[in-house]
Design a protein around this motif. Structure first.
Motif, PDB file in Angstrom:
ATOM      1  N   LEU A  41     -66.361 -43.152   9.648  1.00  0.00           N
ATOM      2  CA  LEU A  41     -66.857 -41.818  10.176  1.00  0.00           C
ATOM      3  C   LEU A  41     -66.856 -42.135  11.649  1.00  0.00           C
ATOM      4  O   LEU A  41     -66.670 -41.121  12.541  1.00  0.00           O
ATOM      5  N   VAL A  42     -67.230 -43.263  12.268  1.00  0.00           N
ATOM      6  CA  VAL A  42     -67.379 -43.561  13.857  1.00  0.00           C
ATOM      7  C   VAL A  42     -65.776 -43.399  14.291  1.00  0.00           C
ATOM      8  O   VAL A  42     -65.579 -42.962  15.290  1.00  0.00           O
ATOM      9  N   GLU A  43     -64.983 -44.340  13.543  1.00  0.00           N
ATOM     10  CA  GLU A  43     -63.500 -44.031  14.090  1.00  0.00           C
ATOM     11  C   GLU A  43     -63.159 -42.522  14.265  1.00  0.00           C
ATOM     12  O   GLU A  43     -62.593 -42.099  14.955  1.00  0.00           O
ATOM     13  N   TYR A  44     -63.579 -41.686  12.903  1.00  0.00           N
ATOM     14  CA  TYR A  44     -62.981 -40.401  13.201  1.00  0.00           C
ATOM     15  C   TYR A  44     -63.704 -39.687  14.290  1.00  0.00           C
ATOM     16  O   TYR A  44     -63.197 -38.724  14.719  1.00  0.00           O
ATOM     17  N   TRP A  45     -65.059 -39.908  14.495  1.00  0.00           N
ATOM     18  CA  TRP A  45     -65.729 -39.405  15.652  1.00  0.00           C
ATOM     19  C   TRP A  45     -64.960 -39.734  16.892  1.00  0.00           C
ATOM     20  O   TRP A  45     -64.904 -38.905  17.799  1.00  0.00           O
ATOM     21  N   ASP A  46     -64.844 -40.932  17.265  1.00  0.00           N
ATOM     22  CA  ASP A  46     -64.210 -41.543  18.308  1.00  0.00           C
ATOM     23  C   ASP A  46     -62.613 -40.829  18.758  1.00  0.00           C
ATOM     24  O   ASP A  46     -62.314 -40.648  19.560  1.00  0.00           O
ATOM     25  N   ARG A  47     -62.023 -40.802  17.491  1.00  0.00           N
ATOM     26  CA  ARG A  47     -60.660 -40.223  17.490  1.00  0.00           C
ATOM     27  C   ARG A  47     -60.640 -38.638  18.032  1.00  0.00           C
ATOM     28  O   ARG A  47     -60.074 -38.485  19.080  1.00  0.00           O
ATOM     29  N   TYR A  48     -61.409 -38.011  17.166  1.00  0.00           N
ATOM     30  CA  TYR A  48     -61.357 -36.552  17.785  1.00  0.00           C
ATOM     31  C   TYR A  48     -62.282 -36.202  18.854  1.00  0.00           C
ATOM     32  O   TYR A  48     -62.016 -35.255  19.459  1.00  0.00           O
ATOM     33  N   ASN A  49     -63.212 -37.005  19.188  1.00  0.00           N
ATOM     34  CA  ASN A  49     -64.278 -36.541  20.277  1.00  0.00           C
ATOM     35  C   ASN A  49     -63.696 -37.048  21.652  1.00  0.00           C
ATOM     36  O   ASN A  49     -64.056 -36.597  22.584  1.00  0.00           O
ATOM     37  N   ALA A  50     -62.772 -38.029  21.721  1.00  0.00           N
ATOM     38  CA  ALA A  50     -62.111 -38.824  22.835  1.00  0.00           C
ATOM     39  C   ALA A  50     -61.552 -37.402  23.558  1.00  0.00           C
ATOM     40  O   ALA A  50     -61.382 -37.491  24.862  1.00  0.00           O
ATOM     41  N   SER A  51     -60.986 -36.604  22.882  1.00  0.00           N
ATOM     42  CA  SER A  51     -60.184 -35.462  23.519  1.00  0.00           C
ATOM     43  C   SER A  51     -61.079 -34.532  24.274  1.00  0.00           C
ATOM     44  O   SER A  51     -60.544 -33.447  25.021  1.00  0.00           O
ATOM     45  N   ARG A  52     -62.322 -34.494  24.127  1.00  0.00           N
ATOM     46  CA  ARG A  52     -63.203 -33.504  24.713  1.00  0.00           C
ATOM     47  C   ARG A  52     -63.355 -33.842  26.258  1.00  0.00           C
ATOM     48  O   ARG A  52     -64.025 -32.800  26.926  1.00  0.00           O
ATOM     49  N   GLY A  53     -63.032 -34.923  26.803  1.00  0.00           N
ATOM     50  CA  GLY A  53     -63.454 -35.400  28.069  1.00  0.00           C
ATOM     51  C   GLY A  53     -64.698 -35.824  28.234  1.00  0.00           C
ATOM     52  O   GLY A  53     -65.445 -36.224  27.739  1.00  0.00           O
ATOM     53  N   GLU A  54     -64.951 -35.604  29.899  1.00  0.00           N
ATOM     54  CA  GLU A  54     -66.061 -36.061  30.507  1.00  0.00           C
ATOM     55  C   GLU A  54     -67.258 -35.143  30.095  1.00  0.00           C
ATOM     56  O   GLU A  54     -66.979 -33.933  29.674  1.00  0.00           O
ATOM     57  N   GLY A  55     -68.597 -35.435  30.206  1.00  0.00           N
ATOM     58  CA  GLY A  55     -69.550 -34.795  29.895  1.00  0.00           C
ATOM     59  C   GLY A  55     -70.266 -34.875  28.677  1.00  0.00           C
ATOM     60  O   GLY A  55     -71.125 -33.964  28.442  1.00  0.00           O
ATOM     61  N   GLY A  56     -69.463 -35.640  27.804  1.00  0.00           N
ATOM     62  CA  GLY A  56     -70.319 -35.658  26.402  1.00  0.00           C
ATOM     63  C   GLY A  56     -71.219 -36.947  26.164  1.00  0.00           C
ATOM     64  O   GLY A  56     -71.255 -37.329  25.009  1.00  0.00           O
ATOM     65  N   GLY A  57     -71.919 -37.477  27.166  1.00  0.00           N
ATOM     66  CA  GLY A  57     -72.845 -38.318  27.057  1.00  0.00           C
ATOM     67  C   GLY A  57     -73.856 -38.446  26.097  1.00  0.00           C
ATOM     68  O   GLY A  57     -74.410 -39.114  25.352  1.00  0.00           O
TER      69      GLY A  57
END
Length: 96
Positions: A41-57
């Motif tokens: 689940l963490v890997e899935y989140w990292d893979r797809y959320n990485a494309s969201r760019g900055e501001g996702g802190g």
């Protein structure tokens, strides 16, 4: 002489969860599966959320909490946190 202690030992060894046969006990298998699910689940989140760019802190805190829970053996809490995070952000939770 009673055979009761001998039979009790044989019974205990036969229901020992497969440890005598070199197989891990079912609890160890389910714990390993839960850790693998956390990592998935963490890997899935990292893979797809990485494309969201900055501001996702702000999204990083639940992820860090889930990683901490999984590392500490609280895998159910970590899995639940990651699944909730994925759903809240519009992602389908991948099958186990």
């Amino acid at each position: 002489m009673s055979r009761l202690p001998f039979l009790a030992c044989v019974l205990l060894l036969s229901v020992g969860g497969g440890e005598a046969h070199g197989q891990p006990p079912p609890a160890a298998e389910s714990a390993a599966a839960a850790r693998a699910r956390c990592a998935q689940l963490v890997e899935y989140w990292d893979r797809y959320n990485a494309s969201r760019g900055e501001g996702g802190g702000s999204m990083d805190m639940p992820r860090k909490s889930a990683i901490s829970d999984c590392a500490a053996g609280r895998t159910e809490a970590g899995i639940r946190t990651m699944e909730d995070l994925l759903r809240r952000n519009g992602y389908a939770v991948p099958p186990p």
